[in-house]
Design a protein around this motif. Structure first.
Motif, PDB file in Angstrom:
ATOM      1  N   THR A  12       0.759  -1.240  -0.313  1.00 11.06           N
ATOM      2  CA  THR A  12       0.065  -0.266  -0.010  1.00 11.06           C
ATOM      3  C   THR A  12       0.762   1.941  -0.082  1.00 11.06           C
ATOM      4  O   THR A  12       0.111   1.919  -0.688  1.00 11.06           O
ATOM      5  N   ALA A  13       2.203   0.764   0.742  1.00 10.78           N
ATOM      6  CA  ALA A  13       2.717   2.418   0.781  1.00 10.78           C
ATOM      7  C   ALA A  13       3.235   2.778  -0.924  1.00 10.78           C
ATOM      8  O   ALA A  13       3.628   3.996  -0.544  1.00 10.78           O
ATOM      9  N   LEU A  14       3.522   1.665  -1.511  1.00 15.73           N
ATOM     10  CA  LEU A  14       4.775   2.299  -2.395  1.00 15.73           C
ATOM     11  C   LEU A  14       3.132   2.314  -3.147  1.00 15.73           C
ATOM     12  O   LEU A  14       3.587   2.565  -4.110  1.00 15.73           O
ATOM     13  N   SER A  15       2.278   1.866  -3.175  1.00 18.20           N
ATOM     14  CA  SER A  15       1.814   1.817  -4.609  1.00 18.20           C
ATOM     15  C   SER A  15       0.644   3.203  -4.276  1.00 18.20           C
ATOM     16  O   SER A  15       0.827   4.020  -5.151  1.00 18.20           O
ATOM     17  N   LEU A  16       0.770   3.970  -2.554  1.00 14.70           N
ATOM     18  CA  LEU A  16       0.310   4.979  -2.804  1.00 14.70           C
ATOM     19  C   LEU A  16       1.290   5.934  -2.958  1.00 14.70           C
ATOM     20  O   LEU A  16       1.268   7.290  -3.646  1.00 14.70           O
ATOM     21  N   HIS A  17       3.005   5.913  -3.047  1.00 16.07           N
ATOM     22  CA  HIS A  17       3.867   6.677  -3.422  1.00 16.07           C
ATOM     23  C   HIS A  17       3.843   6.893  -4.584  1.00 16.07           C
ATOM     24  O   HIS A  17       4.154   7.729  -5.387  1.00 16.07           O
ATOM     25  N   ALA A  18       3.789   6.215  -5.235  1.00 16.59           N
ATOM     26  CA  ALA A  18       4.069   5.197  -6.697  1.00 16.59           C
ATOM     27  C   ALA A  18       2.406   6.753  -7.388  1.00 16.59           C
ATOM     28  O   ALA A  18       3.074   7.489  -8.672  1.00 16.59           O
ATOM     29  N   ALA A  19       1.644   6.689  -6.943  1.00 15.38           N
ATOM     30  CA  ALA A  19       0.687   7.791  -7.375  1.00 15.38           C
ATOM     31  C   ALA A  19       0.427   8.886  -6.934  1.00 15.38           C
ATOM     32  O   ALA A  19      -0.628   9.564  -7.230  1.00 15.38           O
ATOM     33  N   ALA A 104      12.308  -7.221   1.006  1.00 16.25           N
ATOM     34  CA  ALA A 104      12.597  -6.019  -0.479  1.00 16.25           C
ATOM     35  C   ALA A 104      11.159  -5.318  -0.040  1.00 16.25           C
ATOM     36  O   ALA A 104      11.594  -4.006  -0.864  1.00 16.25           O
ATOM     37  N   LEU A 105      10.163  -5.036  -0.167  1.00 17.82           N
ATOM     38  CA  LEU A 105       9.044  -4.367   0.389  1.00 17.82           C
ATOM     39  C   LEU A 105       9.279  -3.232   1.251  1.00 17.82           C
ATOM     40  O   LEU A 105       9.689  -2.236   0.765  1.00 17.82           O
ATOM     41  N   LEU A 106      10.172  -3.723   2.323  1.00 15.28           N
ATOM     42  CA  LEU A 106      10.526  -2.660   2.702  1.00 15.28           C
ATOM     43  C   LEU A 106      11.967  -2.065   2.258  1.00 15.28           C
ATOM     44  O   LEU A 106      11.639  -0.201   2.607  1.00 15.28           O
ATOM     45  N   ALA A 107      12.902  -2.480   1.603  1.00 16.34           N
ATOM     46  CA  ALA A 107      13.397  -1.825   1.248  1.00 16.34           C
ATOM     47  C   ALA A 107      13.434  -0.602   0.414  1.00 16.34           C
ATOM     48  O   ALA A 107      13.684   0.593   0.455  1.00 16.34           O
ATOM     49  N   ARG A 112      12.694   4.494  -1.087  1.00 20.44           N
ATOM     50  CA  ARG A 112      11.455   5.247  -1.801  1.00 20.44           C
ATOM     51  C   ARG A 112      11.347   7.189  -0.893  1.00 20.44           C
ATOM     52  O   ARG A 112      10.464   8.083  -1.005  1.00 20.44           O
ATOM     53  N   GLY A 113      11.750   7.503   0.657  1.00 21.17           N
ATOM     54  CA  GLY A 113      11.607   8.107   1.452  1.00 21.17           C
ATOM     55  C   GLY A 113      10.209   8.090   2.216  1.00 21.17           C
ATOM     56  O   GLY A 113       9.799   9.286   2.589  1.00 21.17           O
ATOM     57  N   VAL A 114       9.344   7.029   2.196  1.00 17.81           N
ATOM     58  CA  VAL A 114       8.046   7.089   3.336  1.00 17.81           C
ATOM     59  C   VAL A 114       8.479   6.155   4.453  1.00 17.81           C
ATOM     60  O   VAL A 114       9.289   5.553   4.224  1.00 17.81           O
ATOM     61  N   PRO A 115       8.388   7.010   5.255  1.00 15.18           N
ATOM     62  CA  PRO A 115       8.661   6.933   6.787  1.00 15.18           C
ATOM     63  C   PRO A 115       7.488   5.326   6.908  1.00 15.18           C
ATOM     64  O   PRO A 115       6.460   5.525   7.106  1.00 15.18           O
ATOM     65  N   VAL A 116       8.394   4.869   8.218  1.00 15.88           N
ATOM     66  CA  VAL A 116       7.892   3.428   7.908  1.00 15.88           C
ATOM     67  C   VAL A 116       8.621   4.216  10.172  1.00 15.88           C
ATOM     68  O   VAL A 116       9.858   3.400  10.365  1.00 15.88           O
ATOM     69  N   ARG A 117       7.796   3.697  10.785  1.00 16.53           N
ATOM     70  CA  ARG A 117       7.963   3.439  12.373  1.00 16.53           C
ATOM     71  C   ARG A 117       7.802   2.218  12.397  1.00 16.53           C
ATOM     72  O   ARG A 117       6.401   1.708  12.502  1.00 16.53           O
ATOM     73  N   THR A 118       8.450   2.250  13.321  1.00 19.51           N
ATOM     74  CA  THR A 118       8.720   1.115  14.126  1.00 19.51           C
ATOM     75  C   THR A 118       8.570   0.940  15.220  1.00 19.51           C
ATOM     76  O   THR A 118       8.386   1.656  16.093  1.00 19.51           O
ATOM     77  N   GLY A 119       7.450  -0.188  16.766  1.00 20.52           N
ATOM     78  CA  GLY A 119       7.346   0.104  17.992  1.00 20.52           C
ATOM     79  C   GLY A 119       6.380   0.765  17.894  1.00 20.52           C
ATOM     80  O   GLY A 119       6.007   1.360  19.205  1.00 20.52           O
ATOM     81  N   VAL A 120       5.416   0.816  17.254  1.00 14.12           N
ATOM     82  CA  VAL A 120       4.138   1.854  17.638  1.00 14.12           C
ATOM     83  C   VAL A 120       3.167   1.184  17.110  1.00 14.12           C
ATOM     84  O   VAL A 120       2.829   0.332  15.881  1.00 14.12           O
ATOM     85  N   VAL A 311      -2.305  -7.293  -2.005  1.00  7.25           N
ATOM     86  CA  VAL A 311      -1.122  -6.597  -3.589  1.00  7.25           C
ATOM     87  C   VAL A 311      -2.379  -5.865  -3.966  1.00  7.25           C
ATOM     88  O   VAL A 311      -2.532  -4.549  -4.243  1.00  7.25           O
ATOM     89  N   LEU A 312      -2.825  -6.614  -4.876  1.00  9.81           N
ATOM     90  CA  LEU A 312      -4.649  -5.812  -4.973  1.00  9.81           C
ATOM     91  C   LEU A 312      -4.589  -4.931  -4.413  1.00  9.81           C
ATOM     92  O   LEU A 312      -5.457  -4.063  -5.105  1.00  9.81           O
ATOM     93  N   ASP A 313      -5.471  -5.397  -3.376  1.00  7.70           N
ATOM     94  CA  ASP A 313      -5.906  -4.953  -2.498  1.00  7.70           C
ATOM     95  C   ASP A 313      -5.619  -2.685  -2.658  1.00  7.70           C
ATOM     96  O   ASP A 313      -5.546  -2.111  -3.329  1.00  7.70           O
ATOM     97  N   ALA A 314      -3.408  -3.055  -2.421  1.00  2.00           N
ATOM     98  CA  ALA A 314      -3.027  -1.826  -1.687  1.00  2.00           C
ATOM     99  C   ALA A 314      -3.649  -0.582  -3.775  1.00  2.00           C
ATOM    100  O   ALA A 314      -3.647  -0.080  -3.492  1.00  2.00           O
ATOM    101  N   ARG A 315      -3.290  -1.620  -4.977  1.00  2.00           N
ATOM    102  CA  ARG A 315      -3.336  -1.362  -5.791  1.00  2.00           C
ATOM    103  C   ARG A 315      -3.965  -0.582  -6.220  1.00  2.00           C
ATOM    104  O   ARG A 315      -4.414   1.007  -6.962  1.00  2.00           O
ATOM    105  N   VAL A 316      -5.289  -1.539  -6.130  1.00  2.00           N
ATOM    106  CA  VAL A 316      -6.692  -1.107  -5.975  1.00  2.00           C
ATOM    107  C   VAL A 316      -6.698   0.807  -5.314  1.00  2.00           C
ATOM    108  O   VAL A 316      -8.180   1.794  -5.482  1.00  2.00           O
ATOM    109  N   LEU A 317      -6.699   0.188  -3.991  1.00  3.21           N
ATOM    110  CA  LEU A 317      -6.510   1.443  -3.041  1.00  3.21           C
ATOM    111  C   LEU A 317      -6.121   2.526  -3.424  1.00  3.21           C
ATOM    112  O   LEU A 317      -6.523   4.031  -3.525  1.00  3.21           O
TER     113      LEU A 317
END
Length: 407
Positions: A12-19, A104-107, A112-120, A311-317
């Protein structure tokens, strides 16, 4: 804001960033590590990840799947179905380690500069005319942050789903217990086949290779029906299983296609958990909050399709949010497109559509067979193939010719 740093959340993060949409991922785990076992990515998901720039990464990590082959407990082949490009798709199917796919998705997300905050950890959400106010727990502190949209991609036991739909259905256990592991072993068949032996009514053993870098690495799954279906309050996905317990269910097998005992002995850690799903929800969305992936539509892992549907959900969203001026209308369009087919898949998986046919083979040929056509009719074999495709496949021509979902 995306709750959950798994396959669905990161896609979802990759898809939103690409959009062209800003987002942040919050993940309860303090460290994202390559945990878990094998997973299959169907061509419809591989297409989307390829368009997001991960084609080379997938090819470098996973095994391009050639066939899905069903056999009896003796290793006699019942049916082989071509997969991925062998089935005519323009994109492969990959068998891959879930943890390596997640990293691989996380990398890619971080690159692409999308923040990923762990421990939250997600705690609560409220809504007003300006969007959502999300309550998060960081260590011992509660913090409140604003977002335009909240996406619950936090898995089968989703906290976001529970907050939206506290009476939205319990975990439903099939009565089937699963054990999973990863081990090095001798090549099974062509080294790229998903091999399914037996039936989970009496005992099923699934194997497939999952690493382009280590051809000896094999994912295995054992499934046995041990109880009548029922409700469970929770499921522990990392409970340790016993090699001796698994072995007992397959001790009488004369399985010439794979050495089950050797795989069990070579497995460092066996995971044990129930095969569960939930009843489909009549609605995912409340205002500017929605669900995605296993949080929205958990299904039995028998069609190798759960992660692919996320993955399909993410792209359609992402497409719907990017092409609607109003966030709520975008979320409504996303749900209208994705909820009906995924709800149908949940119920189709629950029916265990091929188990009856495999059970017929066991009843008609308990000591094995030479030619499956002496055991099953052409109509029964065709029905078995159609049943498996109904829970795994997309229409080949429709996928190959469909316009891109990229925005």
């Amino acid at each position: 804001m995306i709750v959950g740093g798994g396959i669905g959340g990161l896609s979802t993060a990759l898809s939103l960033h690409a959009a062209g949409l800003d987002c942040v991922v919050v993940e309860a785990a303090r460290t994202l590590r390559p945990l878990g076992v094998g997973i299959n990515l169907q061509p419809h998901a591989v297409r989307e990840l390829t368009e997001l720039g991960l084609g080379d990464a997938l090819a470098g990590l996973g095994v391009e799947t050639t066939f899905m082959t069903f056999a009896d407990r003796h290793g006699n082949v019942i049916l082989s179905l071509p997969r991925g490009r062998k089935a005519g798709y323009r994109w492969p199917q990959y068998s891959i380690h879930r943890g390596e796919l997640q990293l691989a998705l996380l990398a890619a997300v971080r690159e692409r500069g999308v923040p990923v905050r762990t421990g939250v950890r997600f705690e609560d959400v409220a809504q007003d005319g300006d969007g959502v106010l999300v309550t998060l727990r960081e260590g011992d502190e509660l913090v409140r942050e604003r977002a335009d949209v909240l996406v619950g991609a936090d898995g089968v036991q989703s906290a976001v789903r529970e907050r939206l739909w506290p009476s939205g259905g319990p975990l439903l256990w099939s009565g089937i217990r699963m054990w999973r592991g990863v081990a090095e072993g001798e090549q099974i068949m062509d080294g790229a086949t998903v091999l399914v032996g037996g039936s989970n009514r009496a005992g099923k053993f699934v194997t497939y290779h999952i690493s382009a870098r280590n051809p000896r690495l094999i994912n295995w799954v054992a499934e046995v029906k041990v109880s009548e279906p029922g409700v469970v309050s929770a499921a522990d996905w990392y409970r340790r299983g016993s090699s001796a317990e698994v072995s007992a269910h397959f001790a009488s097998w004369k399985y010439r296609l794979a050495d089950i005992g050797a795989l069990l002995s070579a497995t460092d850690r066996i995971l044990e958990y129930p095969m569960v799903d939930r009843d489909p929800l009549p609605q995912w969305r409340q205002g500017r909050v929605t669900l995605l992936g296993d949080a929205a539509h958990p299904m039995y892992p028998i069609g190798s399709n759960g992660g692919s549907q996320a993955v399909l959900d993410a792209r359609v969203l992402a497409r719907c949010l990017a092409t609607h001026d109003d966030a709520e209308r975008g979320l409504a369009a996303y749900e209208e497109e994705r909820r009906p087919p995924t709800s149908a898949l949940v119920l189709a998986h629950r029916a265990l559509p091929i188990e009856e046919t495999i059970t017929l083979v066991t009843e008609r040929a308990p000591n094995g067979f030479g030619d499956i056509r002496e055991v099953l009719s052409e109509e029964e074999l065709a029905a078995m193939a159609d049943a498996q495709r109904s829970i795994s496949d997309a229409d080949v021509r429709a996928l190959n010719e469909r316009e891109s979902w990229s925005v």
